[in-house]
Every structure is written in structure tokens, then in C-alpha cells.
Design an enzyme around this catalytic site. Structure first.
Site, PDB file in Angstrom:
ATOM      1  N   ARG A  72       0.893  -1.074   0.025  1.00 58.31           N
ATOM      2  CA  ARG A  72      -0.155   0.015   0.067  1.00 58.31           C
ATOM      3  C   ARG A  72       0.839   1.397  -0.034  1.00 58.31           C
ATOM      4  NH1 ARG A  72      -4.890   2.398   3.580  1.00 58.31           N
ATOM      5  NH2 ARG A  72      -5.073   4.206   2.264  1.00 58.31           N
TER       6      ARG A  72
ATOM      7  N   ARG B 125      -6.665   2.246  -3.545  1.00 54.37           N
ATOM      8  CA  ARG B 125      -5.844   1.673  -2.607  1.00 54.37           C
ATOM      9  C   ARG B 125      -5.684   0.104  -3.015  1.00 54.37           C
ATOM     10  NH1 ARG B 125     -10.179   3.691   1.420  1.00 54.37           N
ATOM     11  NH2 ARG B 125      -9.397   5.582   0.030  1.00 54.37           N
TER      12      ARG B 125
ATOM     13  N   ASP C 296      -6.615  -1.891   2.485  1.00 55.38           N
ATOM     14  CA  ASP C 296      -6.819  -0.770   3.606  1.00 55.38           C
ATOM     15  C   ASP C 296      -7.656  -1.530   4.706  1.00 55.38           C
ATOM     16  OD1 ASP C 296      -7.290   1.633   4.909  1.00 55.38           O
ATOM     17  OD2 ASP C 296      -9.408   1.737   4.174  1.00 55.38           O
TER      18      ASP C 296
ATOM     19  N   ASP D 222      -8.657  -1.456   8.457  1.00 55.43           N
ATOM     20  CA  ASP D 222      -9.355  -0.457   9.357  1.00 55.43           C
ATOM     21  C   ASP D 222      -9.671  -1.028  10.652  1.00 55.43           C
ATOM     22  OD1 ASP D 222      -8.765   2.135   7.841  1.00 55.43           O
ATOM     23  OD2 ASP D 222     -10.793   2.060   7.118  1.00 55.43           O
TER      24      ASP D 222
END
Length: 159
Positions: A83, A92, A95, A97
Site C-alpha cells: 500500500r 488503494r 486498507d 481499518d
């Protein structure tokens, strides 16, 4: 061990493989055990809209890492997988999170729990609702459920 929920998304390259690689990397960590993974959802981009659609999943894990260390582990995995951060909300490769960690509410320079925008995003809340309806239900908002920019796929992940 502590329970946490992650959201993982990708819209560059082989999206299915990117999700599988992220799951493999998480599972390879001795401090993390994956409990459950949602179906794969394809979602229209949010924020910066001139980009390809995303694949998104929600993941339930058990971890011995504290919230800050878990966040850093996700960032480290993103970096290892390739990334590069160029445009906020832009394309991206991967990702990861951190959405929720136990019942912890936290606000620091590096981490906010629960994730500050999760309840506004169908691509987070709908997969989360699939694997943790008791957790997602109190947070769910009607306008998020009405969002038509998310589609469940028949993609099966192997990790």
C-alpha cells in the site's frame, strides 16, 4: 484475548487476491486469531469517486494486542502488501481499518474508537451486520441501509 472488528477493502489489481493476502497476513500473526469473515461486498467509491469499485469485508478477530498495537499491525501489513498512500480516500491496494475493540472508547492522535466514520458507511456496516448483528444493530442508521452503492458478491475467499 480481546475481541475486535476490522474492515478490509481494496480496489487496485487483483482485489480478491488482495483480500486473501490481508487475511493470510493477519492469521500469520501469533497475537491474532480470525473468528469470522463476512461475505465479500462490491462497493462504489466514497469521497474520491473517480476510481474503480472496491471489494470490502468485515472481520471478527481475537487478539492479545492492545488497540494501538493492533492498529500498527494493520498498517504494517498494508505496507508489506504494497500500500502506498497518495490521495485521501483514493485508490488503494489494501486498507485495514480497526472499527471496534471490545467496548473501548478512545480518542488519541493516532486512533479513534469506535472508528469515527463507520456508522456513515454501508460498506462497513452491512458486512459488520452480517457477522455481528448484535454489535452492528445499535449503531445502524436507516439511511446507511438504504445506500444502493453496495452489492453482495459470490466471491469466496481462500486464506
Amino acid at each position: 484475548m480481546n475481541k475486535a472488528y476490522l474492515s478490509i477493502g481494496t480496489n487496485i489489481g487483483n482485489r480478491k487476491e488482495n483480500l486473501e493476502n490481508a487475511l493470510k497476513a493477519l492469521q500469520a500473526e501469533s497475537e491474532i486469531t480470525i473468528n469470522q469473515v463476512s461475505s465479500v461486498y462490491e462497493t462504489d467509491p466514497v469521497g474520491f469517486e473517480d476510481q474503480d469499485a472496491f471489494l470490502n469485508i468485515a472481520v471478527s478477530i481475537q487478539t492479545s494486542l492492545d488497540p494501538e498495537s493492533l492498529l500498527q499491525k494493520g498498517l504494517d501489513i498494508e505496507a508489506v502488501l504494497g500500500r502506498i498512500r497518495l490521495i485521501r480516500w483514493g485508490p488503494r491496494l489494501i486498507d485495514i481499518d480497526l472499527l471496534l475493540y471490545e467496548d473501548i472508547t478512545q480518542r488519541s492522535e493516532t486512533l479513534e474508537l469506535p472508528h469515527p466514520r463507520m456508522i456513515e458507511r454501508a460498506f462497513v456496516m452491512i458486512p459488520l451486520q452480517e457477522i455481528a448483528p448484535d454489535v452492528a444493530a445499535p449503531l445502524m442508521r436507516e439511511e446507511v441501509l438504504a445506500d444502493q452503492g453496495i452489492r453482495q458478491t459470490n466471491i469466496e475467499l481462500v486464506w
